[in-house]
Motif scaffolding. Structure first.
Motif, PDB file in Angstrom:
ATOM      1  N   PHE A 175       0.863  -1.188   0.000  1.00  0.00           N
ATOM      2  CA  PHE A 175       0.000   0.000   0.000  1.00  0.00           C
ATOM      3  C   PHE A 175       0.891   1.226   0.000  1.00  0.00           C
ATOM      4  N   SER A 176       0.469   2.294  -0.648  1.00  0.00           N
ATOM      5  CA  SER A 176       1.166   3.563  -0.447  1.00  0.00           C
ATOM      6  C   SER A 176       0.185   4.714  -0.548  1.00  0.00           C
TER       7      SER A 176
ATOM      8  N   THR B  13      12.066 -10.542  -8.605  1.00  0.00           N
ATOM      9  CA  THR B  13      10.811 -10.738  -7.899  1.00  0.00           C
ATOM     10  C   THR B  13      10.702  -9.631  -6.857  1.00  0.00           C
ATOM     11  N   GLY B  14       9.504  -9.355  -6.398  1.00  0.00           N
ATOM     12  CA  GLY B  14       9.295  -8.297  -5.420  1.00  0.00           C
ATOM     13  C   GLY B  14       8.946  -6.990  -6.107  1.00  0.00           C
ATOM     14  N   ASN B  15       8.239  -6.152  -5.382  1.00  0.00           N
ATOM     15  CA  ASN B  15       7.725  -4.885  -5.895  1.00  0.00           C
ATOM     16  C   ASN B  15       8.455  -3.726  -5.228  1.00  0.00           C
ATOM     17  N   VAL B  16       8.649  -2.643  -5.985  1.00  0.00           N
ATOM     18  CA  VAL B  16       9.384  -1.496  -5.444  1.00  0.00           C
ATOM     19  C   VAL B  16       8.609  -0.213  -5.753  1.00  0.00           C
ATOM     20  N   VAL B  17       8.493   0.633  -4.741  1.00  0.00           N
ATOM     21  CA  VAL B  17       7.871   1.956  -4.907  1.00  0.00           C
ATOM     22  C   VAL B  17       8.944   2.994  -4.612  1.00  0.00           C
TER      23      VAL B  17
ATOM     24  N   PHE C  12      14.846   7.362  -3.173  1.00  0.00           N
ATOM     25  CA  PHE C  12      14.403   6.542  -2.046  1.00  0.00           C
ATOM     26  C   PHE C  12      13.494   5.462  -2.620  1.00  0.00           C
ATOM     27  N   SER C  13      13.482   4.281  -2.012  1.00  0.00           N
ATOM     28  CA  SER C  13      12.513   3.265  -2.444  1.00  0.00           C
ATOM     29  C   SER C  13      12.177   2.343  -1.297  1.00  0.00           C
ATOM     30  N   PHE C  14      10.954   1.797  -1.340  1.00  0.00           N
ATOM     31  CA  PHE C  14      10.624   0.723  -0.390  1.00  0.00           C
ATOM     32  C   PHE C  14      10.094  -0.476  -1.161  1.00  0.00           C
ATOM     33  N   ASN C  15      10.151  -1.633  -0.533  1.00  0.00           N
ATOM     34  CA  ASN C  15       9.935  -2.888  -1.258  1.00  0.00           C
ATOM     35  C   ASN C  15       9.379  -3.971  -0.330  1.00  0.00           C
ATOM     36  N   ASP C  16       9.064  -5.112  -0.941  1.00  0.00           N
ATOM     37  CA  ASP C  16       8.617  -6.282  -0.157  1.00  0.00           C
ATOM     38  C   ASP C  16       9.691  -7.380  -0.169  1.00  0.00           C
ATOM     39  N   PHE C  17      10.955  -6.998  -0.359  1.00  0.00           N
ATOM     40  CA  PHE C  17      12.036  -7.987  -0.429  1.00  0.00           C
ATOM     41  C   PHE C  17      12.145  -8.866   0.824  1.00  0.00           C
TER      42      PHE C  17
END
Ligand code: 1HN
Length: 378
Positions: free
Chosen positions: A107-108, A297-301, A348-353
């Motif tokens: 979510f963001s 794999t994994g998503n990054v915002v 800057f980034s955040f992820n589900d790694f």
């Protein structure tokens, strides 16, 4: 009438579903459906793609545009009635709407607060973290630990912690990007929520006690109770220190061909991610940096912390400047370019790694053709 299951020519091999439906089979499928059952071979190829097939599209939100939306939300909705005055970022596809996901199970949103306003105290099983885009006098209180916040700081709200935030009456409008694993928690059916018995928590610790105890110089405090939580005790990572760390790294290292100089917001006690379900990075692209493409794999915002450039994502060009937000869905080719020939850019980034790693499915591939660069579709 018969229908052939094979659509992708790669599926015409032993080990893939290659059943040709017959009238008898159609009747059988009807009989199964009446019994809450189905024929696996009809769905097998769809649920076992040859490689990850994301339904999310790369999407970009311009800060100039979204900032104006935040300011309108401030005019239209009272903070105490909204609970949290957040403009939700939604993917440019119909994927994830049911879970309010921006990309994958993330979510963001953009949270806007006026001086003197508060976001009342509450807690949830979902973890949150925030990147402060602008404002003065903002603060958060996490399980009784007050933390002051400035532009480009990165702050944690780990799962299960009481939290409330606000902006001092003498401060300025504050706009943050929030990231949460709430779609994942709801998908896993593990989300609990509670409100505190007062609008704000009493500060049971000195202001900034956690960053000042654990946040500096590779040192770890002795003689105080050992930190026994599964998340980073630093709680806030200050922009000045993060920027200097990246510049120091750049002095001694060429960095990654994909990401330039990149550093993880780490739990200093373990070296691992700061939170259990979401990770975050800051990366520095030197002037003129032209990154190569890879996918994972994994998503990054992403949130552009400084500079201007563009990213090619799935063959599409997205130009960005300060505080624009964009996402890279799972297994999508991406490469970043700093358009300034001299000045550095920061992403800057955040992820589900952390979730990918915990489940043993963090996988990466390098783009081999065309000297490592995608062909731009535009
Ligand atoms: C939340 O708790 C906050 O505490 C912000 O500021 C955004 C979005 C979804 C669920 C919980 C906050 C949120 C949220």
């Amino acid at each position: 009438m018969t229908t052939k299951a094979i659509i992708d020519p790669r599926d015409d091999v032993l080990g893939r579903s290659r059943v040709t439906d017959t009238p008898e089979l159609e009747i059988f499928y009807g009989e199964l459906a009446k019994r809450n059952a189905g024929a696996f071979w009809k769905r097998a190829n769809a649920i076992e793609p040859w490689e990850p097939e994301t339904r999310y599209r790369p999407t970009l939100w311009r800060y100039a545009d979204m900032r104006a939306m935040c300011l309108r939300a401030i005019e239209l909705v009272k903070a105490e009635e909204a609970g949290r005055r957040v403009v939700t970022l939604l993917n440019d596809s119909d994927a994830g709407r049911e879970h309010t996901a921006v990309c994958g199970w993330l979510f963001s949103g953009m949270q806007a607060m006026r001086p003197g306003e508060i976001t009342p105290a509450h807690k949830h099983t979902a973890s949150a973290h925030r990147f402060i885009m602008e404002g003065k006098g903002a603060y958060t209180v996490v399980d009784g630990h007050p933390i002051t916040l400035g532009a480009n700081d990165y702050v944690l709200t780990p799962n299960g912690c009481w939290h409330d935030h606000g902006v001092d009456a003498e401060g300025e409008v504050s706009i943050w990007q929030d990231g949460l694993d709430i779609p994942l928690m709801n998908c896993l059916e593990t989300n609990f929520y509670a409100v505190y018995d007062a609008p704000v928590q009493a500060a049971t610790f000195p202001v900034n006690d956690l960053p000042q105890s654990y946040g500096g110089a590779g040192l770890r405090p002795e003689g105080i109770a050992a930190w026994d939580k599964p998340y980073s005790p630093v709680m806030v990572y200050r922009w000045d220190a993060v920027r200097d760390a990246l510049r120091n790294l750049a002095d001694v290292s060429e960095g990654s061909p994909f990401d330039g100089h990149m550093m993880r917001y780490a739990n200093p006690l373990t070296g691992g991610w700061a939170l259990q379900t979401m990770g975050a990075h800051m990366q520095r692209l030197p002037g003129g940096f032209c990154g190569k493409a890879h996918r994972h794999t994994g998503n990054v915002v992403y949130n552009v912390a400084g500079g201007h450039g563009y990213s090619l994502i799935g063959g599409q060009r997205f130009d960005w400047q300060r505080h624009d937000i964009f996402c890279v869905p799972a297994w999508t080719w991406h490469e970043h370019v700093n358009l300034d020939p001299v000045d550095e850019a920061f992403l800057f980034s955040f992820n589900d790694f952390p979730v990918m790693e915990a489940l043993g499915v963090r996988i990466e591939e390098v783009f081999a053709d065309n000297d490592g660069h995608q062909i731009c579709a535009l």
